[in-house]
Design a protein around this motif. Sequence first.
Motif, PDB file in Angstrom:
ATOM      1  N   LEU A 177      33.505  13.848 -28.380  1.00 14.90           N
ATOM      2  CA  LEU A 177      33.148  12.586 -29.269  1.00 14.90           C
ATOM      3  C   LEU A 177      31.677  11.977 -28.510  1.00 14.90           C
ATOM      4  CD1 LEU A 177      33.530  10.774 -31.733  1.00 14.90           C
ATOM      5  CD2 LEU A 177      34.577   9.054 -30.257  1.00 14.90           C
ATOM      6  N   LYS A 178      30.523  12.234 -29.368  1.00 17.36           N
ATOM      7  CA  LYS A 178      29.140  11.860 -28.411  1.00 17.36           C
ATOM      8  C   LYS A 178      28.355  10.728 -29.328  1.00 17.36           C
ATOM      9  CE  LYS A 178      29.899  14.461 -25.049  1.00 17.36           C
ATOM     10  NZ  LYS A 178      30.256  13.694 -23.676  1.00 17.36           N
ATOM     11  N   GLY A 179      28.909  10.470 -30.498  1.00 23.61           N
ATOM     12  CA  GLY A 179      28.294   9.647 -31.468  1.00 23.61           C
ATOM     13  C   GLY A 179      29.127   8.829 -32.465  1.00 23.61           C
ATOM     14  N   ALA A 180      28.593   7.389 -32.813  1.00 27.70           N
ATOM     15  CA  ALA A 180      29.397   6.652 -33.611  1.00 27.70           C
ATOM     16  C   ALA A 180      28.293   5.906 -34.426  1.00 27.70           C
ATOM     17  CB  ALA A 180      29.879   5.685 -32.721  1.00 27.70           C
ATOM     18  N   ILE A 181      28.489   5.653 -35.754  1.00 28.06           N
ATOM     19  CA  ILE A 181      27.706   5.503 -36.645  1.00 28.06           C
ATOM     20  C   ILE A 181      28.298   4.166 -37.419  1.00 28.06           C
ATOM     21  CG2 ILE A 181      26.061   5.859 -38.591  1.00 28.06           C
ATOM     22  CD1 ILE A 181      25.766   7.848 -36.268  1.00 28.06           C
ATOM     23  N   LEU A 182      27.746   2.991 -37.100  1.00 27.28           N
ATOM     24  CA  LEU A 182      28.542   1.853 -37.609  1.00 27.28           C
ATOM     25  C   LEU A 182      27.794   0.986 -38.655  1.00 27.28           C
ATOM     26  CD1 LEU A 182      29.731   0.544 -34.045  1.00 27.28           C
ATOM     27  CD2 LEU A 182      30.850   2.076 -35.368  1.00 27.28           C
ATOM     28  N   ASN A 227      31.723   8.199 -21.571  1.00 29.66           N
ATOM     29  CA  ASN A 227      31.472   9.495 -22.503  1.00 29.66           C
ATOM     30  C   ASN A 227      30.182   9.773 -22.962  1.00 29.66           C
ATOM     31  OD1 ASN A 227      34.556  10.618 -22.697  1.00 29.66           O
ATOM     32  ND2 ASN A 227      34.575   8.177 -22.741  1.00 29.66           N
ATOM     33  N   SER A 228      29.226   8.968 -22.684  1.00 32.14           N
ATOM     34  CA  SER A 228      27.855   8.960 -23.275  1.00 32.14           C
ATOM     35  C   SER A 228      27.872   9.316 -24.753  1.00 32.14           C
ATOM     36  CB  SER A 228      27.048  10.469 -22.737  1.00 32.14           C
ATOM     37  OG  SER A 228      27.007  10.489 -21.209  1.00 32.14           O
ATOM     38  N   VAL A 229      28.468   8.221 -25.311  1.00 32.85           N
ATOM     39  CA  VAL A 229      28.528   8.017 -26.794  1.00 32.85           C
ATOM     40  C   VAL A 229      27.165   7.192 -27.226  1.00 32.85           C
ATOM     41  CG1 VAL A 229      29.613   6.895 -28.562  1.00 32.85           C
ATOM     42  CG2 VAL A 229      31.037   8.052 -26.794  1.00 32.85           C
ATOM     43  N   HIS A 230      26.497   7.776 -28.185  1.00 35.92           N
ATOM     44  CA  HIS A 230      25.100   7.105 -28.706  1.00 35.92           C
ATOM     45  C   HIS A 230      25.798   6.372 -29.955  1.00 35.92           C
ATOM     46  CE1 HIS A 230      20.877   8.050 -30.051  1.00 35.92           C
ATOM     47  NE2 HIS A 230      21.233   6.646 -30.409  1.00 35.92           N
ATOM     48  N   VAL A 231      25.471   4.976 -30.073  1.00 39.92           N
ATOM     49  CA  VAL A 231      25.903   4.361 -31.096  1.00 39.92           C
ATOM     50  C   VAL A 231      24.465   3.989 -32.143  1.00 39.92           C
ATOM     51  CG1 VAL A 231      26.921   2.169 -31.950  1.00 39.92           C
ATOM     52  CG2 VAL A 231      27.704   3.396 -29.636  1.00 39.92           C
ATOM     53  N   LEU A 232      24.800   4.252 -33.210  1.00 40.91           N
ATOM     54  CA  LEU A 232      23.839   3.700 -34.368  1.00 40.91           C
ATOM     55  C   LEU A 232      24.160   2.823 -35.090  1.00 40.91           C
ATOM     56  CD1 LEU A 232      20.873   4.588 -35.394  1.00 40.91           C
ATOM     57  CD2 LEU A 232      22.044   5.881 -37.078  1.00 40.91           C
ATOM     58  N   VAL A 233      23.607   1.739 -35.258  1.00 42.54           N
ATOM     59  CA  VAL A 233      24.253   0.536 -36.297  1.00 42.54           C
ATOM     60  C   VAL A 233      23.068   0.149 -37.518  1.00 42.54           C
ATOM     61  CG1 VAL A 233      24.919  -1.954 -36.018  1.00 42.54           C
ATOM     62  CG2 VAL A 233      24.950  -0.413 -34.241  1.00 42.54           C
TER      63      VAL A 233
END
Length: 295
Positions: A177-182, A227-233
Amino acid sequence: MDPQIDPDLENLYMPSAWCKGDRPRSEVLGEFFKACIEQSKCAIASLPSERNVEYGDSRNQVLDIFYPEGYIPSGDYPVLIFIHGGYWHEPASNKDLYAFMAGPFVNKGVVMVILEYDLAPEVKMAVMVNQIEKAMTFVLSKFSHSRCVFVSGHSAGAHLASMYLARANSLPSTGVLKGAILHSGIFDLKPLLKTSVNGPLMMTEADALALSPVTVIDDIVSYCRANSVHVLVPVGSYESPAFIAQSNDITEKLLDAGVTCEFFMLDDKNHFDGIGDMVRPDYPLNLKIMEMMGV
């Protein structure tokens, strides 16, 4: 009006009240649902898929998987997971309504997974949070060989995606899991206590505090940094000031804590066309997510 409802908060947390122009709420919603239904029927009919895959015991603990043409099970395809909104209780907002999103990503070699979950008032929000944890564990295990997995959610779905990040440190993980789009989420639930939204949710003050991502921001930060998760909001410029403020606030909290996070304003978009336009391959939000995923 119910004396427990604050009319100002009711208006601020009514997304259809903030769409550009002076169109009736019913017209805005009707147009949105009609387009989503038609476009999703086309996607379901034309894309390779597995539908209603069970991840839990209840009827709504199912998910749909859309595959690129020529999919090979051993391949390391990137995976995008989507959690729909609907204020945690709207039955018309379900996974089948959002299949239209799959086309642009599947055509770029991305596996698209769209989750379903039980809604209020049949279950409390804490149960939904647990179901999303179970769904995520299922998907991450199934695609443990993926080169990257991104979780995304819109509106209530962005809240549920955030709560997963808060609890992910204690859950099984494959490290993919490397990214999250909120997208246009509600990250502080307390204002909803004084709106009609809380009717079917039946949240107490304690519930709203415990289940607000801003309350557990340290856990979100810990997981994302480790975990180097890149978050986009993302949020639309024609959303209510409350939705924009909540998106700004969580972005600032994550950035201040050292998480790789970006605020992404969707110009001239409201709460509905901001997600509905994801049917377009050239939509700026799609292009941004694809860039993040490396496709």
